[in-house]
Every structure is written in C-alpha cells, then in structure tokens.
Design a protein around this motif. Structure first.
Motif, PDB file in Angstrom:
ATOM      1  N   THR A  42      29.134  69.241  15.535  1.00  0.00           N
ATOM      2  CA  THR A  42      27.941  69.555  16.307  1.00  0.00           C
ATOM      3  C   THR A  42      27.756  71.063  16.410  1.00  0.00           C
ATOM      4  O   THR A  42      28.715  71.825  16.414  1.00  0.00           O
ATOM      5  CB  THR A  42      28.022  68.973  17.733  1.00  0.00           C
ATOM      6  OG1 THR A  42      29.153  69.548  18.397  1.00  0.00           O
ATOM      7  CG2 THR A  42      28.179  67.470  17.720  1.00  0.00           C
ATOM      8  N   PHE A  43      26.496  71.468  16.490  1.00  0.00           N
ATOM      9  CA  PHE A  43      26.175  72.877  16.670  1.00  0.00           C
ATOM     10  C   PHE A  43      24.787  72.968  17.291  1.00  0.00           C
ATOM     11  O   PHE A  43      23.976  72.072  17.149  1.00  0.00           O
ATOM     12  CB  PHE A  43      26.247  73.663  15.354  1.00  0.00           C
ATOM     13  CG  PHE A  43      25.382  73.124  14.243  1.00  0.00           C
ATOM     14  CD1 PHE A  43      24.144  73.687  13.982  1.00  0.00           C
ATOM     15  CD2 PHE A  43      25.802  72.075  13.452  1.00  0.00           C
ATOM     16  CE1 PHE A  43      23.340  73.215  12.953  1.00  0.00           C
ATOM     17  CE2 PHE A  43      25.017  71.585  12.421  1.00  0.00           C
ATOM     18  CZ  PHE A  43      23.779  72.157  12.175  1.00  0.00           C
ATOM     19  N   GLY A  44      24.543  74.027  18.007  1.00  0.00           N
ATOM     20  CA  GLY A  44      23.264  74.250  18.677  1.00  0.00           C
ATOM     21  C   GLY A  44      23.488  74.855  20.048  1.00  0.00           C
ATOM     22  O   GLY A  44      24.559  74.717  20.638  1.00  0.00           O
ATOM     23  N   ASP A  45      22.484  75.539  20.531  1.00  0.00           N
ATOM     24  CA  ASP A  45      22.617  76.316  21.760  1.00  0.00           C
ATOM     25  C   ASP A  45      22.810  75.489  23.027  1.00  0.00           C
ATOM     26  O   ASP A  45      22.177  74.453  23.213  1.00  0.00           O
ATOM     27  CB  ASP A  45      21.392  77.213  21.960  1.00  0.00           C
ATOM     28  CG  ASP A  45      21.507  78.511  21.185  1.00  0.00           C
ATOM     29  OD1 ASP A  45      22.633  78.895  20.845  1.00  0.00           O
ATOM     30  OD2 ASP A  45      20.466  79.140  20.944  1.00  0.00           O
ATOM     31  N   THR A  46      23.684  75.997  23.867  1.00  0.00           N
ATOM     32  CA  THR A  46      23.896  75.520  25.229  1.00  0.00           C
ATOM     33  C   THR A  46      23.966  76.754  26.110  1.00  0.00           C
ATOM     34  O   THR A  46      24.634  77.729  25.763  1.00  0.00           O
ATOM     35  CB  THR A  46      25.230  74.748  25.346  1.00  0.00           C
ATOM     36  OG1 THR A  46      25.212  73.657  24.434  1.00  0.00           O
ATOM     37  CG2 THR A  46      25.454  74.239  26.750  1.00  0.00           C
ATOM     38  N   LYS A  64      19.861  80.108  33.933  1.00  0.00           N
ATOM     39  CA  LYS A  64      20.511  80.129  32.629  1.00  0.00           C
ATOM     40  C   LYS A  64      21.186  81.470  32.392  1.00  0.00           C
ATOM     41  O   LYS A  64      20.612  82.518  32.630  1.00  0.00           O
ATOM     42  CB  LYS A  64      19.496  79.891  31.512  1.00  0.00           C
ATOM     43  CG  LYS A  64      19.031  78.470  31.412  1.00  0.00           C
ATOM     44  CD  LYS A  64      18.111  78.323  30.214  1.00  0.00           C
ATOM     45  CE  LYS A  64      17.700  76.882  30.041  1.00  0.00           C
ATOM     46  NZ  LYS A  64      16.860  76.737  28.831  1.00  0.00           N
ATOM     47  N   GLY A  65      22.409  81.371  31.886  1.00  0.00           N
ATOM     48  CA  GLY A  65      23.150  82.562  31.494  1.00  0.00           C
ATOM     49  C   GLY A  65      23.143  82.700  29.984  1.00  0.00           C
ATOM     50  O   GLY A  65      22.180  82.309  29.319  1.00  0.00           O
ATOM     51  N   VAL A  66      24.240  83.207  29.449  1.00  0.00           N
ATOM     52  CA  VAL A  66      24.323  83.440  28.006  1.00  0.00           C
ATOM     53  C   VAL A  66      24.277  82.126  27.242  1.00  0.00           C
ATOM     54  O   VAL A  66      24.642  81.063  27.752  1.00  0.00           O
ATOM     55  CB  VAL A  66      25.604  84.220  27.633  1.00  0.00           C
ATOM     56  CG1 VAL A  66      25.608  85.586  28.292  1.00  0.00           C
ATOM     57  CG2 VAL A  66      26.856  83.446  27.992  1.00  0.00           C
ATOM     58  N   ARG A  67      23.814  82.215  26.021  1.00  0.00           N
ATOM     59  CA  ARG A  67      23.703  81.038  25.160  1.00  0.00           C
ATOM     60  C   ARG A  67      24.883  81.001  24.197  1.00  0.00           C
ATOM     61  O   ARG A  67      25.342  82.038  23.721  1.00  0.00           O
ATOM     62  CB  ARG A  67      22.383  81.071  24.417  1.00  0.00           C
ATOM     63  CG  ARG A  67      21.199  81.049  25.388  1.00  0.00           C
ATOM     64  CD  ARG A  67      19.872  81.164  24.701  1.00  0.00           C
ATOM     65  NE  ARG A  67      19.502  79.966  23.972  1.00  0.00           N
ATOM     66  CZ  ARG A  67      19.008  78.853  24.513  1.00  0.00           C
ATOM     67  NH1 ARG A  67      18.844  78.779  25.813  1.00  0.00           N
ATOM     68  NH2 ARG A  67      18.675  77.832  23.772  1.00  0.00           N
ATOM     69  N   ASP A  68      25.364  79.803  23.929  1.00  0.00           N
ATOM     70  CA  ASP A  68      26.501  79.593  23.043  1.00  0.00           C
ATOM     71  C   ASP A  68      26.098  78.514  22.047  1.00  0.00           C
ATOM     72  O   ASP A  68      25.762  77.398  22.444  1.00  0.00           O
ATOM     73  CB  ASP A  68      27.710  79.150  23.877  1.00  0.00           C
ATOM     74  CG  ASP A  68      28.955  78.906  23.054  1.00  0.00           C
ATOM     75  OD1 ASP A  68      28.888  78.901  21.808  1.00  0.00           O
ATOM     76  OD2 ASP A  68      30.013  78.686  23.660  1.00  0.00           O
ATOM     77  N   ALA A  69      26.131  78.832  20.758  1.00  0.00           N
ATOM     78  CA  ALA A  69      25.733  77.863  19.730  1.00  0.00           C
ATOM     79  C   ALA A  69      26.870  76.922  19.352  1.00  0.00           C
ATOM     80  O   ALA A  69      26.699  76.050  18.510  1.00  0.00           O
ATOM     81  CB  ALA A  69      25.200  78.590  18.499  1.00  0.00           C
ATOM     82  N   GLY A  70      28.026  77.094  19.966  1.00  0.00           N
ATOM     83  CA  GLY A  70      29.090  76.111  19.835  1.00  0.00           C
ATOM     84  C   GLY A  70      30.079  76.354  18.717  1.00  0.00           C
ATOM     85  O   GLY A  70      30.077  77.385  18.043  1.00  0.00           O
ATOM     86  N   THR A  71      30.942  75.377  18.557  1.00  0.00           N
ATOM     87  CA  THR A  71      31.956  75.370  17.509  1.00  0.00           C
ATOM     88  C   THR A  71      31.698  74.149  16.646  1.00  0.00           C
ATOM     89  O   THR A  71      31.661  73.029  17.142  1.00  0.00           O
ATOM     90  CB  THR A  71      33.373  75.299  18.102  1.00  0.00           C
ATOM     91  OG1 THR A  71      33.584  76.455  18.921  1.00  0.00           O
ATOM     92  CG2 THR A  71      34.425  75.234  17.012  1.00  0.00           C
ATOM     93  N   LEU A  72      31.510  74.377  15.387  1.00  0.00           N
ATOM     94  CA  LEU A  72      31.286  73.290  14.442  1.00  0.00           C
ATOM     95  C   LEU A  72      32.648  72.924  13.855  1.00  0.00           C
ATOM     96  O   LEU A  72      33.289  73.752  13.203  1.00  0.00           O
ATOM     97  CB  LEU A  72      30.312  73.776  13.359  1.00  0.00           C
ATOM     98  CG  LEU A  72      29.783  72.742  12.399  1.00  0.00           C
ATOM     99  CD1 LEU A  72      28.358  73.109  12.015  1.00  0.00           C
ATOM    100  CD2 LEU A  72      30.634  72.631  11.178  1.00  0.00           C
TER     101      LEU A  72
END
Length: 156
Positions: A42-46, A64-72
């Motif tokens: 999975t990947f995409g902003d949270t 909302k704070g900083v955005r994190d696109a995750g770990t694929l």
C-alpha cells in the motif's frame, strides 16, 4: 470502475533522484521493470493528527499535520538474474532516493492505463526462505518520500 490488481507492474529508475520530478520529468526517465512481484503493498498520503484542547470549552480540536505517503512493502519471487531486482538490491545499499513507477491493468479498450509515480528510499532488501514447498522470496520496503503523482487511465 473497479479492476483487478493482476497485471500491475512496477519499475525503478536506477539513477538516484535529488528532488521530486514533475510528471514530464518522470515520464522522461529510463525505467527498469521489477519482475516476479507477488505483492506491491500500500502507498498513498495519510495526514498526522495535531490535536489541541482549549481549557475554556474543553473541546479537543484536530487539524492535519504533515503528510506521509507510507511504506510500500513488496514481496517477489527471488530472481537474481532480473535487472529490476538487481537494481532494488543495489539501491538498498545506498542512502539515496529513487523514482518508481506503478502501472495498473485498467486501460479502457484501446486506451492507456493509469500510472503512479513517486520517489522512495529502498529501506530493506531481505530474503525469506520458508517451507520446503515454497518459493524463496525477496522482500523490499520502500519509504515513499514524495507525493504520489497520479495519471488516470484514458480512452483512446
């Protein structure tokens, strides 16, 4: 329209990236396909939560704070002759970010499929040897360090 994940492809650009490319720059890069992929992950902003509680109204507020696109987290059948897997293993040995492209199998009849582009650090490249009746796997974690650039599927 929903579509199956089978037929999805992922590629890596073997040139380290020092900044986030534009869509045109992503499309001009040279890509090496990564084969034998079983799971893309999975990947995409949270957004991270920032909360604040004022004494006067005793109400917690969330912004909302900083955005994190995750770990694929990718899993693939280990194929040490595959140029894409060789590139992943080499990228894990560096501190640099690399560009990645995901192409989905969702093209309309005669059209073009949707694509996703992003920059990531290859955080791990480890082998998994399970039971006697299994395939040796290469597992890689990609720390996504950019926004996901989306290109939607298009009709001809």
């Amino acid at each position: 329209m929903i579509f199956a994940s089978n037929g999805a492809e992922i590629s890596i650009c073997t040139t380290a990236q020092s900044s986030e490319p534009t869509l045109t720059e992503y499309q001009a890069l040279t890509w090496v396909g990564i084969n034998e992929v079983e799971t893309l992950g999975t990947f995409g902003d949270t957004s991270e939560e920032i909360d604040f509680t004022a004494m006067t109204d005793a109400r917690k507020r969330r912004i909302k704070g900083v955005r994190d696109a995750g770990t694929l987290d990718m899993a693939m059948g280990a194929d040490y002759s595959d140029a894409g897997q060789i590139a992943l293993i080499a990228a894990e040995k560096t501190i640099f970010d690399y560009a990645f492209k995901v192409v989905f199998n969702d093209a309309p009849q005669g059209g073009t499929p949707s694509e996703r582009y992003f920059i990531a650090t290859v955080a791990s490249a480890s082998e998994s040897v399970e039971t006697a009746n299994s395939v040796v796997m290469l597992n890689c974690s990609l720390w996504v360090n950019s926004a996901i650039t989306r290109v939607e599927a298009a009709d001809p």
